[in-house]
Design an enzyme around this catalytic site. Sequence first.
Site, PDB file in Angstrom:
ATOM      1  N   HIS A  97       0.816  -1.217   0.000  1.00  0.00           N
ATOM      2  CA  HIS A  97       0.000   0.000   0.000  1.00  0.00           C
ATOM      3  C   HIS A  97       0.851   1.271   0.000  1.00  0.00           C
ATOM      4  O   HIS A  97       0.678   2.119  -0.892  1.00  0.00           O
ATOM      5  CB  HIS A  97      -0.965  -0.014   1.189  1.00  0.00           C
ATOM      6  CG  HIS A  97      -1.700   1.279   1.381  1.00  0.00           C
ATOM      7  ND1 HIS A  97      -2.604   1.776   0.476  1.00  0.00           N
ATOM      8  CD2 HIS A  97      -1.637   2.199   2.397  1.00  0.00           C
ATOM      9  CE1 HIS A  97      -3.078   2.930   0.908  1.00  0.00           C
ATOM     10  NE2 HIS A  97      -2.505   3.207   2.070  1.00  0.00           N
ATOM     11  N   HIS A 121       3.742   7.042   5.679  1.00  0.00           N
ATOM     12  CA  HIS A 121       2.540   7.729   6.138  1.00  0.00           C
ATOM     13  C   HIS A 121       1.672   6.899   7.071  1.00  0.00           C
ATOM     14  O   HIS A 121       0.874   7.456   7.835  1.00  0.00           O
ATOM     15  CB  HIS A 121       1.713   8.206   4.931  1.00  0.00           C
ATOM     16  CG  HIS A 121       0.906   7.149   4.269  1.00  0.00           C
ATOM     17  ND1 HIS A 121       1.413   6.311   3.297  1.00  0.00           N
ATOM     18  CD2 HIS A 121      -0.397   6.775   4.438  1.00  0.00           C
ATOM     19  CE1 HIS A 121       0.461   5.499   2.881  1.00  0.00           C
ATOM     20  NE2 HIS A 121      -0.638   5.739   3.560  1.00  0.00           N
ATOM     21  N   GLU A 125       0.641   5.485  12.566  1.00  0.00           N
ATOM     22  CA  GLU A 125      -0.741   5.101  12.862  1.00  0.00           C
ATOM     23  C   GLU A 125      -0.887   3.610  13.130  1.00  0.00           C
ATOM     24  O   GLU A 125      -1.661   3.218  14.025  1.00  0.00           O
ATOM     25  CB  GLU A 125      -1.628   5.506  11.692  1.00  0.00           C
ATOM     26  CG  GLU A 125      -3.089   5.151  11.839  1.00  0.00           C
ATOM     27  CD  GLU A 125      -3.892   5.543  10.609  1.00  0.00           C
ATOM     28  OE1 GLU A 125      -4.930   4.893  10.364  1.00  0.00           O
ATOM     29  OE2 GLU A 125      -3.481   6.473   9.894  1.00  0.00           O
ATOM     30  N   ASP A 126      -0.158   2.772  12.388  1.00  0.00           N
ATOM     31  CA  ASP A 126      -0.402   1.320  12.431  1.00  0.00           C
ATOM     32  C   ASP A 126       0.749   0.498  13.001  1.00  0.00           C
ATOM     33  O   ASP A 126       0.622  -0.721  13.091  1.00  0.00           O
ATOM     34  CB  ASP A 126      -0.701   0.817  11.014  1.00  0.00           C
ATOM     35  CG  ASP A 126      -1.980   1.402  10.452  1.00  0.00           C
ATOM     36  OD1 ASP A 126      -2.872   1.750  11.243  1.00  0.00           O
ATOM     37  OD2 ASP A 126      -2.081   1.547   9.219  1.00  0.00           O
ATOM     38  N   ASP A 186      -3.394   8.401  -1.169  1.00  0.00           N
ATOM     39  CA  ASP A 186      -3.745   7.280  -0.287  1.00  0.00           C
ATOM     40  C   ASP A 186      -5.174   6.823  -0.543  1.00  0.00           C
ATOM     41  O   ASP A 186      -5.455   5.621  -0.653  1.00  0.00           O
ATOM     42  CB  ASP A 186      -3.561   7.731   1.166  1.00  0.00           C
ATOM     43  CG  ASP A 186      -4.070   6.691   2.156  1.00  0.00           C
ATOM     44  OD1 ASP A 186      -3.465   5.624   2.276  1.00  0.00           O
ATOM     45  OD2 ASP A 186      -5.109   6.970   2.805  1.00  0.00           O
ATOM     46  N   ASP A 314     -19.158  13.572 -28.664  1.00  0.00           N
ATOM     47  CA  ASP A 314     -19.412  13.486 -27.222  1.00  0.00           C
ATOM     48  C   ASP A 314     -18.347  12.672 -26.498  1.00  0.00           C
ATOM     49  O   ASP A 314     -18.276  12.718 -25.261  1.00  0.00           O
ATOM     50  CB  ASP A 314     -20.779  12.853 -26.959  1.00  0.00           C
ATOM     51  CG  ASP A 314     -21.918  13.714 -27.474  1.00  0.00           C
ATOM     52  OD1 ASP A 314     -21.702  14.930 -27.621  1.00  0.00           O
ATOM     53  OD2 ASP A 314     -23.013  13.168 -27.724  1.00  0.00           O
TER      54      ASP A 314
END
Length: 812
Positions: A97, A121, A125-126, A186, A314
Site C-alpha cells: 500500500h 505515512h 498510525e499502524d 492514499d 461526445d
Amino acid sequence: MTIEAGQPLAGQPTSARQAGPRRPLGGLGRAALGRAGRAALLATGRPPVPDALEPLVQAHRRHHPQADLGLLGRAYRLAEESHRGQKRKSGEPYITHPLAVTMILAQLGAGTTTLVASLLHDTVEDTELTLDQVAEGFGPEVAYLVDGVTKLEKVDFGAAAEAETFRKMLVATGDDVRVMVIKLADRLHNMRTIRHMKPASQVRIAKVTRDVLIPLAERLGIQVLKAELEDIVFATLHPEEHARSRALLARHEDGPDTLLAPFADVLGRQLAEAGVAAEVTVRPRHCVSLHRVLLKRDAAPGRDGRPQEPQPADFGRLLVVVEENADCYAVLGELHTCWTPLPGEFKDFVAAPKFNLYQSLHTAVALAGGEVVEVLVRTRRMHAIAETGVVALGDPRQPARGGEQAPDELDRTDPARPGWLSRLLEWQQETPDPDAFWSALTADLAGDREITAVTELGETLQLRAGATCVDAAYLLGEETGHRCIGARVNGRLVALSTVLQDGDRVAILTDGSDAPDGPHGPDGSRGPDGPGPAAAPAGRRRSEPSGPAPEWLAHARTPAARIAIERWLADHPARRPVVRTGPSPSQPAPPAHPVAPARPAVPVTSAERPGAPVRLARCCTPVPPDGIVGYPIRGGAIAVHRAGCPAGERMRDDGRGALEVDWSPGGAPPGGYRATLRAEALNRPRLLADLTAAISGEGVGIVSAEVEPPQELRVRHTYTVELPDPAALASVLRAMLRVSGVYDVERPHAPPGGGPGRAPAAPAGPAGDPAAPEGNADDPSAPDVRTSWGIHGRTAAFSGQRSPSPNRGPEG
C-alpha cells in the site's frame, strides 16, 4: 484515466525527445544494466536501492533527475520493517500500500520529501514507530507530513473521529498542501482496492470520497486523481449507470474514429501553415464525464421526443498544446477563422484563471457536416498545472529568494495556501462541534466552481457559485456583514438574496454608512461616492449594528456567513421591538418648539362662510403654511385640503365649488396639527424601532403607523403624527431622513411639481443640524418656506445624481 505503476501520467512526456536526453543503453539489457548499477553503488559505498523501488525510482527520475535515492531507500527499509507481518484485506503484504501510494505521487511529479513521507505515512498510525523517531531519522518536515495524514483514534474521539481527522488534515494542509496531496493518493489506492471491503463499507467510503476528497482534488487542481476517483465512486454507488457509460466508451474505442482524429489532423496542418507550433491530440472523456453528456442528451429530446443518441464528438475533445501564451490566441484566431464558432461557448481561463489555478482557452466550432467539436488550447506549463495542480508548482516550502516580496496569503496562485483554503480554515475555527463542522465542510465543498466579483473599491471577492449578497457582505468582514442593510450590483439596488454572477460589481450598503463597504467599510473611511459616517453631520449618532435577521440564513450559501449569523442570533435573542414615546437618555434633547398657551381653536377661516365649522382633511393633512383650498360638505362645514390634493380635485370635479380659505394667525386645532409622513427605506432589522425613536425624539407623538410588505429590498413606512407646533414638521422630516437606510421622506398626496410634499433638504446649519427654512415658519406669506418641508435629498441618487444633502443616500 488511470495511473498505472511504471507508466507516465496522461499528458506527461512519453518520448525521448519530450522527456529529455537519456544515456544510450548500448548492448546491455535492462537486467544487466541494473546489476551494473548496483555494483557501482556498492563500489562507491552508497547503499543500493531495493529492487521493489526500481519502478518508483524510474518514475521519480523523470521529474527529478538529481533526487536523493538513498533517502528513499532508507524510508522504504524502515516502512517495510515496521509493517512486516501486517496484511491488507486483500491478503497482500501491507507494504504494497505505501509503495503504491508513493508510486502515484512519483508519477504526479512530487518531490523526494513527499515520497519519503508517503512511504512512512501509515507507520505512526499502524506500527510501533513514533513521530519523534520519524523526525529524528528524516527531519521535522517529513514528520509534519506524516503527522498530518495520521488518523485520530476512535478510542479518543468516538463517532467524531472521522470529522476531527479531516479537521486536523485541513489545518495541516493550511501550512503545507502536500498533506492533502498524500491523503488523496492514499485514498485513490484504497478506492482501487475497495472491492475487498464489505458492501456497507464500500458505500460509506465512496460517499465520503464523493463529498469531501473529490472536491478537494478539484480545488487543488489534481485532475488526474479527481477523474479516476470519480469513476470508481460512480461504479461503486451507481453500478448500472457506470456499466452503460463504460459500454458506450468501449464500443466507441473499438470502432474507427471518423470525426475527432481526422479533424485533429486538419487542424494540425492548418496551424503549421499559419506558423504556429502546436501539438494537436484527441483527449477522450472518462466515464463520469461521458455520463454527464448523456444526461444533457436525455434532458434535451430530439424532434421525435426521444432522447438523442450520443454523437462522435461526445466522446472526446481536442487538446492543442503550444509554447507561449500568445500562441493560444493565435490558435483561437485560426479556429474561429476557418470554422464557425458557437456563440456562448468561448471561455478565456488564460486571462482569468479558475480558483484552482486552471488555465486554458475553451471554444467550440461547427464543422462542415454540422458536428460540433470542443477544443481546449493551453501552453505546456498550463497543461502540467491542469493535470497535476499544486504538485506541478513544486515544493511550497522552498524559501523565497533574497529581495522577493512574500506572497499574499490569500493569493490563489500561492501553492502553500490557496484562497479557498484560507477561507475554509477561518470558518472551521468557529465550529467546535464535529457534526456542525462536517455538515459545513460538505456544504462548502458541494459547489464545484467559484465565481469572482469585484467591489466598487476594486477589491476582488472569490465566492462559491450560488453565493448571494449576504455572503459577499460577510466575506468583507463580520462587522460589515452585521451592519449590512442592502446591496448594489452592477449599479442597481438588489435584494440581499440576489445570487451573484461571475464578474458582478458589488457594493455593500451598511448601517451607519451609506457609502459602499469595501476594505474600509464601517470604520468611517471614505467610500467611492462620498464620505462615510465620519463625514456625517454633527449630532448624528453611530448606532450599534442592527444585526442580521433570521431570514438571512436562507440566503447564506457559505459556512462563514452562516456561522457568523447563527452566532449573532444566539448572542442576541429575539426581542419585541420597543417603541419609545419620548427621547432616550442617550439621545440629544429635542429642540424646543414655541407653543402658544392660548390660541383660538379655529385654525382656518373663510371670508365667504365666516364662523363655519372647519375640518382638516386626513388624506393630505394640511399644516401651515401649506397652500389650502376649502370645499363645502354636509352640515355647512368646510373640508380643507392641500392645494392639488387628488381628493380635493375630485370634489371639485363633482361640482363642489372651491372656497377661499386662509390659516388663522396663531390658531391651531385642540389636539395640534396632524401630519402624515411616508418614509421610503432599504429594509433592515429594527428599522421600525429606529424610525419611531427618531420621531418621538423630536417631541412629536405618533398617532398611527403602517408598514407595507417589503418589495424586494425596499420598504415603505407611513406615520401619522401630532405636531405640537407647525414648526416641528421640518425637524421631524430631517430626523427621519437621518435614520440609516432611509433614502426618501415625503408627505403623501403632495402636489405635483414641488410644493410642501417633496423638496430638497436644506443645508446644514452651524451646529451640524439641518438649517431652519428661510423666512418665518408662522408667516404664510413667506415665499419659499414650503420647499423645505418635504425632504427627498436621497432620491436623486437612484438616477446617478448626487444629492445636495449632507446626508448621503445609498448611492453616495
